[in-house]
Enzyme design. Structure first.
Site, PDB file in Angstrom:
ATOM      1  N   LYS A 115      -8.114   7.271  -0.126  1.00 50.29           N
ATOM      2  CA  LYS A 115      -7.170   6.811  -0.945  1.00 50.29           C
ATOM      3  C   LYS A 115      -6.770   7.789  -1.857  1.00 50.29           C
ATOM      4  O   LYS A 115      -5.546   7.966  -2.131  1.00 50.29           O
ATOM      5  CB  LYS A 115      -7.483   5.406  -1.739  1.00 50.29           C
ATOM      6  CG  LYS A 115      -8.045   4.450  -0.829  1.00 50.29           C
ATOM      7  CD  LYS A 115      -7.271   3.919   0.373  1.00 50.29           C
ATOM      8  CE  LYS A 115      -7.830   3.235   1.451  1.00 50.29           C
ATOM      9  NZ  LYS A 115      -7.892   3.743   2.942  1.00 50.29           N
TER      10      LYS A 115
ATOM     11  N   GLU B 133      -4.825   2.005 -11.164  1.00 51.94           N
ATOM     12  CA  GLU B 133      -3.498   1.935 -10.863  1.00 51.94           C
ATOM     13  C   GLU B 133      -2.861   0.761 -11.697  1.00 51.94           C
ATOM     14  O   GLU B 133      -3.714  -0.230 -12.215  1.00 51.94           O
ATOM     15  CB  GLU B 133      -3.202   1.540  -9.304  1.00 51.94           C
ATOM     16  CG  GLU B 133      -3.543   2.320  -8.343  1.00 51.94           C
ATOM     17  CD  GLU B 133      -3.349   1.800  -6.976  1.00 51.94           C
ATOM     18  OE1 GLU B 133      -3.274   2.550  -6.092  1.00 51.94           O
ATOM     19  OE2 GLU B 133      -3.130   0.681  -6.879  1.00 51.94           O
TER      20      GLU B 133
ATOM     21  N   ARG C 126      -3.831   4.186  12.972  1.00 53.12           N
ATOM     22  CA  ARG C 126      -4.259   3.510  14.417  1.00 53.12           C
ATOM     23  C   ARG C 126      -3.051   2.787  14.990  1.00 53.12           C
ATOM     24  O   ARG C 126      -2.114   2.610  14.235  1.00 53.12           O
ATOM     25  CB  ARG C 126      -5.549   2.654  14.033  1.00 53.12           C
ATOM     26  CG  ARG C 126      -5.394   1.545  13.187  1.00 53.12           C
ATOM     27  CD  ARG C 126      -6.404   0.631  13.127  1.00 53.12           C
ATOM     28  NE  ARG C 126      -5.941  -0.545  12.332  1.00 53.12           N
ATOM     29  CZ  ARG C 126      -6.065  -0.542  10.823  1.00 53.12           C
ATOM     30  NH1 ARG C 126      -6.205   0.499  10.266  1.00 53.12           N
ATOM     31  NH2 ARG C 126      -5.687  -1.801  10.414  1.00 53.12           N
TER      32      ARG C 126
HETATM   33  C1  MV4 Z   1      -2.989  -3.908  -5.226  1.00 56.85           C
HETATM   34  C2  MV4 Z   1      -2.672  -5.008  -5.832  1.00 56.85           C
HETATM   35  C3  MV4 Z   1      -1.911  -5.085  -6.857  1.00 56.85           C
HETATM   36  N1  MV4 Z   1      -1.693  -3.964  -7.775  1.00 56.85           N
HETATM   37  N2  MV4 Z   1      -2.934  -2.649  -6.024  1.00 56.85           N
HETATM   38  C4  MV4 Z   1      -5.596  -5.279  -1.617  1.00 56.85           C
HETATM   39  C5  MV4 Z   1      -5.939  -4.614  -0.353  1.00 56.85           C
HETATM   40  C6  MV4 Z   1      -5.615  -3.215  -0.528  1.00 56.85           C
HETATM   41  N3  MV4 Z   1      -5.035  -2.769   0.893  1.00 56.85           N
HETATM   42  C7  MV4 Z   1      -4.721  -3.176  -1.674  1.00 56.85           C
HETATM   43  N4  MV4 Z   1      -4.753  -4.504  -2.181  1.00 56.85           N
HETATM   44  C8  MV4 Z   1      -4.159  -4.711  -3.256  1.00 56.85           C
HETATM   45  N5  MV4 Z   1      -3.871  -3.730  -3.992  1.00 56.85           N
HETATM   46  C9  MV4 Z   1      -2.219  -2.728  -7.203  1.00 56.85           C
HETATM   47  N6  MV4 Z   1      -1.961  -1.659  -8.036  1.00 56.85           N
HETATM   48  C10 MV4 Z   1      -2.820  -6.270  -4.826  1.00 56.85           C
HETATM   49  C11 MV4 Z   1      -3.748  -6.042  -3.850  1.00 56.85           C
HETATM   50  C12 MV4 Z   1      -3.724  -7.317  -2.947  1.00 56.85           C
HETATM   51  C13 MV4 Z   1      -3.165  -7.454  -1.586  1.00 56.85           C
HETATM   52  C14 MV4 Z   1      -2.582  -6.252  -1.078  1.00 56.85           C
HETATM   53  C15 MV4 Z   1      -2.007  -6.217   0.277  1.00 56.85           C
HETATM   54  C16 MV4 Z   1      -2.088  -7.604   0.955  1.00 56.85           C
HETATM   55  C17 MV4 Z   1      -2.920  -8.595   0.322  1.00 56.85           C
HETATM   56  C18 MV4 Z   1      -3.508  -8.218  -0.724  1.00 56.85           C
HETATM   57  C19 MV4 Z   1      -4.372  -9.460  -1.506  1.00 56.85           C
HETATM   58  C20 MV4 Z   1      -4.823  -9.395  -2.546  1.00 56.85           C
HETATM   59  C21 MV4 Z   1      -4.512  -8.029  -3.470  1.00 56.85           C
END
Ligand code: MV4
Length: 511
Positions: A116, A200, A292
């Site tokens: 990442k 972040e 993918r």
């Molecule tokens: C975040 C976020 C809020 N702020 N980053 C969760 C999995 C990973 N792909 C990144 N995720 C998140 N990152 C910041 N700076 C909230 C999430 C997140 C989320 C993101 C996408 C889809 C579902 C989620 C469920 C919970 C939290």
């Protein structure tokens, strides 16, 4: 063009890929573990090779066994599907060394997007917007505190080697930062063998919107529109749709052009997806890139009229993209339900077992990508995804009404499924108004748990009452000869398997 493709996967995606092979006149070779001997992908393939016991590490994740089958079968290329080895750079490299074409990006492109922080550094260079914070691992608590002050709380601590929500910690204020950082570091080390953690700004109640990209090996990269993937339960996507209800043409173009820049920065080829977090003001931030084909690719196929697996195979065979960006058109609306062998009344735990009855929907605007059949036994050993039910319509409202109709036709007897969950989601007024974010589903489920209701299942007394009535009526019908001994599905039966009365009694009696 390839003559024979080995599909290094199982379940619905193996069936989906072998269908594309057959449509292109390409022979499909599959591999299977002992518990998958009777699986649908084995039945439909031209050649099938056993590769070991159920454990994925001994079968679908075993690079050497898969390459041995490629050599023995004379396959020209390998399609990895999703999951398993689909984002494994070592596997992609081993295919190249064995002169078998890997249908996907290069190992280098995978590695560029696999970390990442490496991905964020590439985005910084490419001028791609990513969530404010650091693009490298934190050196000290002091640095974390300074950055958190600058970007403002709440902040999110994330493992560089993490993903899918693992190794993430939300920190609301400075007093929590030290312990959260220590915990995030040790969890990252334990889970990924890499303690690198970055920081972040936390985006509150974000949406998860991802952009499909496609790049040939001649420098042409296009975007194919976005998918709304905010309906997740514990970081597991449950329902996806395309286009996103909140993305207008201008935003689509902007996100698409950024996604193309991401792909070009990584020298990406074949199909890939750029994930974004979108805040309540519709600002979007690069999250990560998936190297993918994704589970939810069918919703993009339905609104663009393109077959992504055909295009993956043609790109891997060295062909140029057969269209330009200006030729891509979005038309209609598609929505996908992931049908899992899970018990909604038991915390969605997996529900393996034999499928004793399968009534599957079809009709206008319905697509089913499925790996199951009546009589098949769902193994406990793998992800419990059984099928994807996709509804397509002129607009979102028609897609929802088609999907609702199809879900009422869907009946899987002998095991539990999450089909009832989708009936609830689709009739929810906030969902219908497209008022949701990544927390929507967890909140909806928490509400029903808190209320102690089991809306998915009428109370047992009522089910018993319906069953008693049904059996009484059945006895009378049989007595006067209007149904045979075998019942309604027998040779002389009423043969109306889909009648709503029958479904209702079956659903209530069996669930
Ligand atoms: C975040 C976020 C809020 N702020 N980053 C969760 C999995 C990973 N792909 C990144 N995720 C998140 N990152 C910041 N700076 C909230 C999430 C997140 C989320 C993101 C996408 C889809 C579902 C989620 C469920 C919970 C939290």
């Amino acid at each position: 063009m390839f003559k024979k493709i080995l599909i290094a996967n199982r379940g619905e995606i193996a069936v989906r890929v072998l269908r594309a092979c057959h449509e292109m006149g390409i022979a499909a070779v599959v591999v299977y573990s002992e518990v998958d001997r009777a699986s649908l992908h084995v039945r439909k393939a031209d050649e099938a090779y056993p590769i070991g016991p159920a454990a994925a590490s001994e079968s679908y994740l075993n690079i050497q066994k898969i390459l041995d089958v490629a050599a023995r079968s004379g396959a020209d290329a390998i399609h990895p599907g999703y999951g398993f080895l689909s984002e494994n750079a070592t596997f992609a490299r081993a295919c190249a060394d064995a002169r078998v074409k890997f249908i996907g990006p290069t190992a280098a492109a995978m590695e560029a997007m696999g970390s990442k922080t490496r991905a964020r550094q590439a985005m910084e260079k490419a001028g791609v917007p990513f969530v404010p914070g650091t693009s490298r691992g934190l050196e000290s608590f002091q640095q974390a505190a300074e950055v958190a002050e600058r970007i403002g709380y709440p902040v999110m601590l994330k493992a560089a080697a993490g993903g899918g929500g693992k190794g993430m910690r939300l920190v609301h204020q400075e007093v929590e930062l030290k312990s959260a950082l220590d915990a995030a570091r040790s969890e990252a080390e334990r889970s990924f063998g890499d303690s690198e953690v970055y920081i972040e700004k936390a985006i509150i109640n974000p949406r998860h919107i991802e952009m499909q990209v496609l790049a040939d090996e001649h420098g042409n990269t296009v975007y194919l529109g976005e998918r709304e993937c905010s309906l997740q339960r514990r970081h597991q996507k449950v329902l996806e749709e395309a286009p996103s209800p909140i993305v207008d043409p201008g935003m689509r173009r902007h996100m698409g052009e950024v996604a193309v820049r991401v792909a070009e920065a990584a020298h990406y080829t074949n199909a890939g997806t750029v994930e974004f977090l979108v805040d309540q003001q519709k600002n979007f931030y690069f999250l990560e890139m998936n190297t993918r084909l994704q589970v939810e690719h069918p919703v993009t196929e339905l609104i663009t009229g393109l077959d992504l697996v055909h295009l993956q195979i043609r790109i891997a065979a060295g062909e140029k993209l057969p269209f330009r960006q200006e030729d891509v058109r979005i038309r209609g609306h598609a929505m996908e339900c992931r049908i899992y062998a899970e018990d909604p009344d038991n915390n969605y735990f997996p529900s393996p077992g034999k499928i004793t009855l399968l009534l599957a929907p079809s009709g206008p605007g319905i697509r089913r990508d499925s790996g199951m059949y009546e009589g098949w036994t769902v193994p406990i050993d793998y992800d419990p995804l059984l099928a994807k039910l996709i509804g397509y319509g002129t607009d979102r409202r028609q897609a929802i009404s088609r999907l609702t109709r199809a879900l009422d036709e869907y009946f899987v007897g002998g095991i539990k499924t999450n089909i009832s969950l989708f009936r609830r989601i689709l009739r929810d007024s906030d969902f219908q108004a497209a008022k949701f974010d990544t927390g929507f589903l967890d909140r909806m489920l928490k509400r029903s748990d808190a209320a102690g209701e089991r809306r998915d299942r009428p109370d047992d007394a009522r089910a018993a009452q319906v069953a008693a009535i049904a059996s009484g009526v059945f006895a009378v019908l049989r007595a006067n000869g209007s149904v045979s001994r075998e019942g309604s599905n027998g040779p002389h039966g009423s043969n109306t398997p889909n009648s709503s009365w029958k479904n209702a009694s079956r659903r209530e009696a069996l669930q």
